[in-house]
Each structure stands twice: as structure tokens, then as C-alpha cells.
Design an enzyme around this catalytic site. Structure first.
Site, PDB file in Angstrom:
ATOM      1  CG  ASP A   1       4.052  -7.728   1.036  1.00 23.82           C
ATOM      2  OD1 ASP A   1       4.504  -6.704   1.589  1.00 23.82           O
ATOM      3  OD2 ASP A   1       2.945  -7.778   0.486  1.00 23.82           O
TER       4      ASP A   1
ATOM      5  CG  ASP B   1       4.974  -0.462   4.776  1.00 20.94           C
ATOM      6  OD1 ASP B   1       5.140   0.763   4.755  1.00 20.94           O
ATOM      7  OD2 ASP B   1       3.873  -0.995   4.580  1.00 20.94           O
TER       8      ASP B   1
HETATM    9  N1  GLY Z   1       2.168  -3.563   4.802  1.00 16.46           N
HETATM   10  C1  GLY Z   1       2.689  -3.508   6.067  1.00 16.46           C
HETATM   11  C2  GLY Z   1       1.841  -2.849   7.077  1.00 16.46           C
HETATM   12  O1  GLY Z   1       0.638  -2.715   6.893  1.00 16.46           O
HETATM   13  O2  GLY Z   1       2.344  -2.465   8.088  1.00 16.46           O
END
Ligand code: GLY
Length: 361
Positions: A91, A151
Site C-alpha cells: 500500500d 491492485d
Molecule cells: N486494496 C485496494 C482496494 O480495495 O481497491
């Protein structure tokens, strides 16, 4: 400005409404806004994975208005986020690109650049050489299983930026390898995406592919698809590598094919309850901003009409008249019933980013 759908006057009216809400939120908030519950922000002291987006909204407000108070606010919030730079989490891209890296691009403040580079360095330390994936250590099973997800393509934005700033090859190599591995493992033939891959940390061998936030292991979670659109557009912009362009176009074409009439996707393209299920306005906002970048770097008109239609629909049909967020009808985590039919801070960020980008056209 914005093209078909929104006139120049309407765009400024919209920007004024955006700024009003940001002003109100910045007066009321002491911790980072994350998702809403009953249209009120749930906040996070440490910024969770989303703290960068709130700071990013303040930077975009500064960019849109040149008003120094937004710059000051952004600096105040940055102080609360800085300690996250050593967190070994994928992240870091979400946390440090829209905050420190974007802030550096706007202010040219070398301290912001240093911090963003420290975070980029930390991100390189969670790259697994066997699987060629940046991975989430928190999801590992006693150091045996590595986990990566679609992601993470978006988190590479911090690495592409770090390479451009420093010329250091490691950022480029890791982002390149991760992107190639994502094509191999998480993009299906029809252009849809798989959410998550678990792999053996020692051998790099795939253990399973699955979903966590989507409908099923075989389905296509619409926000994952949106992260892939934007992530591969950025990968192409950074490398001019043909396979990244082809992938960006393929995942975008799938997304566009599956859009309903109002151009905002359902939370998962394969939920059998469609049309009687929720949308995810944040997926629309991410894809819209990603396709704007793709159109620009690939010098292609193909997705421009969709971009305008999405922006128009979000502005007219998804504006949260009541409540704390900018966009309503986002969906964070349907299987866990979190942030379903609510505002999501990243949806707000990419919506304003898309608006700001198209204003420049
Ligand atoms: N972790 C990124 C999302 O929930 O899109």
C-alpha cells in the site's frame, strides 16, 4: 474543458461544490477519512491504506485554485502520514504517491521527494524474486505463502516515479518484473482480471488464484479491473513497452464492454444479481482517470468518449448531495459488508484527479 456532457460552466460549478465539501471536511476531520458509514466518514488514525488520498485531494484543491491554505493543510496532514514510510506493505504506493510524490511535483520541496523515495525504497524490499511479485507480508502463512493482487499494479506508480527522479534501475526493474508477472498470472484471455494470487515464497510456484473482494474466484471485480487499467497505462507511460500497452487496451476494452447504460460499473461484472445489486462509483473514477492517461500516452482517441461519459455520469448521477464524501454509491468490500453503497476516499480522489486532468485539455 471536460468535453461532451459537461460544459465549462458546469465544470466550474462542480469544482466549487468539490471545494466546499473539502473545506467542510478539513474543518471537521482530525483523522484520515477512509470510507463512510451512513454517509459519515469513518476515519483512521494512521491512514490505513487510504491516507494518501485525503492529502492528495488537498493537493488537487491547491492545484485547482492556487490558494495557499490548501498547501498548508496538505503539509499539516503529511506530518501525520510520514511515519508510515517504513511500513513493509504494498500500500506504500497508495499512501505516498498522492501525498508526498504529488506534493513534491507541485511544490518542488526536496524534503517531500526524500520521504517519497524512502517509501519507494521500502516498497522494493517486499519484492519476491522467485515469483516476481511485490507481495503482502501480512497475508503470508508463517513466512511460507506470498500474496499479490491486481491492485498492486497501481502501487507501482511510486516506483515508476522514483525511477524517473533518480535514474536508479532497481525501481524500474522491480516495477517491470511485477507488471510482467501480473500479465502472466492475473490477466485472463478475455481481458478480465483475477484479484489475488497466493504463491510459495521459496519456489515462487502458484498455490492458488482467488478473489477476496469480488463475487467469486472466476468473476471479475470491477475495481480490480480499474486498477489494472490505470496501472498498465502508467507502466506503458514509464517504459513504452508494447505488452503493457496491449494489456492496458485489453483490460480497458473489457471494462468498457461490461459497463451498464449509465457508465458506472456494478461492483463485480459477474454478480448474477445484476442489475439488482450495487455499483462501485470508485471503479468508474479510477478507470476514467486511467483511460485519460492511456489516451494521452498512447495518443489514441478510442477511450475518450467513454471517459467523458463516465465523468458526466459521475458528476450528474453520483454526486453525494448529502453526506461527507463527494461521490455516492461506492463499494469497498461487499463480501465483508464494508463500505457498501457508501462514499470512498479513493473514489473521491480519482474523480477530482480526472476532473483536473480533463480541465487541462
Ligand atoms: N486494496 C485496494 C482496494 O480495495 O481497491
Amino acid at each position: 474543458m471536460v468535453g461532451e456532457g459537461i460544459s465549462v460552466g458546469e465544470a466550474w460549478e462542480l469544482i466549487r461544490k468539490v471545494l466546499n465539501k473539502i473545506d467542510k471536511n478539513s474543518t471537521n476531520l482530525t483523522h484520515f477519512p477512509h470510507i463512510t458509514q451512513n454517509a459519515k466518514w469513518i476515519t483512521r488514525v494512521d491512514g490505513d491504506w487510504t491516507g494518501g488520498f485525503w492529502v492528495g485531494l488537498l493537493w488537487l484543491s491547491y492545484k485547482l485554485t492556487d490558494e495557499k491554505r490548501y498547501e498548508k493543510l496538505a503539509y499539516d496532514w503529511l506530518k501525520l502520514l510520514e511515519k508510515r514510510k517504513k511500513d513493509r506493505t504494498p500500500d506504500l504506493g497508495f499512501l505516498f504517491y498522492p501525498s508526498f510524490a504529488l506534493g513534491y511535483q507541485i511544490t518542488n520541496d526536496a524534503q517531500l521527494k526524500r520521504t517519497a523515495l524512502e517509501a519507494a525504497n521500502t516498497l522494493t524490499t517486499i519484492f519476491n524474486e522467485k515469483a516476481n511479485f511485490i507481495h503482502d507480508e501480512k497475508s503470508t502463512d508463517a513466512g511460507k505463502i506470498g500474496q499479490s493482487a491486481i491492485d498492486f499494479m497501481m502501487n507501482l506508480q511510486l516506483l515508476w516515479w522514483a525511477h524517473e527522479e533518480t535514474g536508479e534501475e532497481k525501481y524500474h526493474q522491480i516495477a517491470f518484473k511485477h507488471s510482467t508477472s501480473t500479465i502472466k498470472n492475473l490477466i485472463r484471455k478475455d481481458g478480465s482480471t483475477i484479484h489475488v494470487i497466493d504463491f510459495d515464497l521459496k519456489s515462487g510456484d502458484t498455490i492458488r488464484k482467488k478473489t477476496e473482494q469480488g463475487y467469486s474466484n472466476d468473476s471479475c471485480w470491477s475495481r480490480g479491473q480499474a486498477w489494472a487499467i490505470y496501472g498498465f497505462a502508467l507502466a506503458y507511460e514509464a517504459t513504452m513497452e508494447n505488452s503493457f500497452l496491449e494489456t492496458a487496451e485489453k483490460v480497458s476494452a473489457y471494462f468498457v464492454r461490461k459497463l451498464p447504460q449509465d457508465y458506472v460499473p456494478f461492483w463485480d461484472f459477474n454478480d448474477p444479481k445484476i442489475p439488482n445489486t450495487v455499483r462501485d462509483s470508485s471503479a468508474a473514477a479510477i478507470a476514467c482517470s486511467g483511460m485519460l492517461t492511456l489516451s494521452e500516452v498512447a495518443k489514441k482517441e478510442e477511450f475518450k468518449e467513454t471517459v467523458h461519459k463516465i465523468l458526466d455520469s459521475l458528476s450528474k448521477n453520483y454526486w453525494a448531495e448529502k453526506g461527507d464524501g463527494l461521490l455516492k454509491h461506492g463499494c469497498y468490500h461487499k463480501p465483508e459488508k464494508l463500505g457498501v453503497d457508501e462514499s470512498l476516499i479513493w473514489g473521491d480522489y480519482y474523480f477530482v484527479e480526472a476532473l483536473e486532468k480533463s480541465r487541462r485539455k
